[in-house]
Design a protein around this motif. Structure first.
Motif, PDB file in Angstrom:
ATOM      1  N   ALA A   1       0.847  -1.191   0.000  1.00 57.56           N
ATOM      2  CA  ALA A   1       0.000   0.000   0.000  1.00 57.56           C
ATOM      3  C   ALA A   1       0.888   1.249   0.000  1.00 57.56           C
ATOM      4  N   PRO A   2       0.446   2.300  -0.674  1.00 56.98           N
ATOM      5  CA  PRO A   2       1.247   3.527  -0.711  1.00 56.98           C
ATOM      6  C   PRO A   2       1.306   4.199   0.664  1.00 56.98           C
ATOM      7  N   THR A   3       2.439   4.808   0.965  1.00 54.67           N
ATOM      8  CA  THR A   3       2.567   5.544   2.222  1.00 54.67           C
ATOM      9  C   THR A   3       2.017   6.955   2.089  1.00 54.67           C
ATOM     10  N   VAL A   4       2.061   7.503   0.868  1.00 58.61           N
ATOM     11  CA  VAL A   4       1.504   8.827   0.593  1.00 58.61           C
ATOM     12  C   VAL A   4       0.375   8.654  -0.409  1.00 58.61           C
ATOM     13  N   GLU A   5      -0.801   9.169  -0.083  1.00 55.38           N
ATOM     14  CA  GLU A   5      -1.956   9.037  -0.973  1.00 55.38           C
ATOM     15  C   GLU A   5      -1.803   9.918  -2.214  1.00 55.38           C
ATOM     16  N   PHE A   6      -2.494   9.508  -3.283  1.00 57.04           N
ATOM     17  CA  PHE A   6      -2.477  10.284  -4.518  1.00 57.04           C
ATOM     18  C   PHE A   6      -3.226  11.591  -4.290  1.00 57.04           C
ATOM     19  N   SER A   7      -2.603  12.689  -4.677  1.00 52.85           N
ATOM     20  CA  SER A   7      -3.200  13.994  -4.471  1.00 52.85           C
ATOM     21  C   SER A   7      -3.740  14.519  -5.797  1.00 52.85           C
ATOM     22  N   ASN A   8      -5.038  14.407  -5.977  1.00 50.66           N
ATOM     23  CA  ASN A   8      -5.677  14.941  -7.184  1.00 50.66           C
ATOM     24  C   ASN A   8      -6.117  16.366  -6.871  1.00 50.66           C
ATOM     25  N   GLN A   9      -5.114  17.200  -6.599  1.00 49.03           N
ATOM     26  CA  GLN A   9      -5.362  18.556  -6.151  1.00 49.03           C
ATOM     27  C   GLN A   9      -5.728  19.480  -7.292  1.00 49.03           C
ATOM     28  N   THR A  10      -6.259  20.632  -6.934  1.00 47.23           N
ATOM     29  CA  THR A  10      -6.567  21.625  -7.951  1.00 47.23           C
ATOM     30  C   THR A  10      -5.258  22.143  -8.544  1.00 47.23           C
ATOM     31  N   VAL A  11      -5.360  22.629  -9.739  1.00 41.76           N
ATOM     32  CA  VAL A  11      -4.200  23.092 -10.491  1.00 41.76           C
ATOM     33  C   VAL A  11      -3.962  24.563 -10.173  1.00 41.76           C
ATOM     34  N   THR A  12      -2.704  24.940 -10.083  1.00 42.42           N
ATOM     35  CA  THR A  12      -2.367  26.344  -9.847  1.00 42.42           C
ATOM     36  C   THR A  12      -1.946  27.003 -11.153  1.00 42.42           C
ATOM     37  N   TYR A  13      -2.008  28.319 -11.153  1.00 43.24           N
ATOM     38  CA  TYR A  13      -1.579  29.072 -12.329  1.00 43.24           C
ATOM     39  C   TYR A  13      -0.097  28.825 -12.613  1.00 43.24           C
TER      40      TYR A  13
END
Length: 158
Positions: A1-13
């Motif tokens: 299992a991954p230790t850091v989750e996938f971050s589907n974060q918002t995109v920045t300029y």
């Protein structure tokens, strides 16, 4: 299992600018939208537009239908023009899709790197900011020189 989750974060300029500046200006525009990356490089208002669109796509978790289409063009190589193997296909995608997939690709690579799923000591190809070819050539040069100095035979497999 991954230790850091996938971050589907918002995109920045800033991220949009980085991706756009990294793209080659010589790419052919897709016939479906007729937009060149040069438009996004020269006009900041287009960057603001693509920023809003990308964040909307991420929030809705759905790719627009217009991005799901592409045009494949056959480029003639050599030989008999009636044979398909003498052509090289290239697929032209809408520029907005190219920008968006570059952003997602960077997020996936960051996820893989943080979870140590990529061994950067060995895997050099396609690693952002790393010229694996140069490093491999330098390593091969070292091995060949050591073999020559110690008068040993050397076999390489390519």
């Amino acid at each position: 299992a991954p230790t850091v989750e996938f971050s589907n974060q918002t995109v920045t300029y800033k991220k949009i600018c980085k991706v756009i500046n990294r793209m080659k200006s010589s790419g052919s525009p897709c016939p479906l939208d007729q937009l060149s990356i040069i438009c996004f490089k020269k006009c900041p208002c287009f960057r603001s537009y693509i920023l809003k669109v990308c964040n909307e796509v991420i929030s809705k978790n759905s790719i627009p239908e217009s991005w799901k289409k592409a045009v494949t063009v056959l480029i003639y190589k050599k030989g008999d023009e009636s044979l398909p193997e003498n052509f090289r296909p290239i697929t032209l995608e809408p520029i907005t899709l190219k920008i968006f997939t570059s952003i997602i690709q960077d997020q996936i690579y960051e996820f893989l790197l943080k979870n140590h799923y990529i061994e950067t000591h060995y895997q050099k190809g396609f690693t952002p900011g790393l010229s694996g070819t140069f490093e491999h050539i330098a390593e091969m040069e070292h091995v060949i020189n050591q073999s020559r100095l110690k008068q040993r035979s050397l076999v390489t497999l390519i």
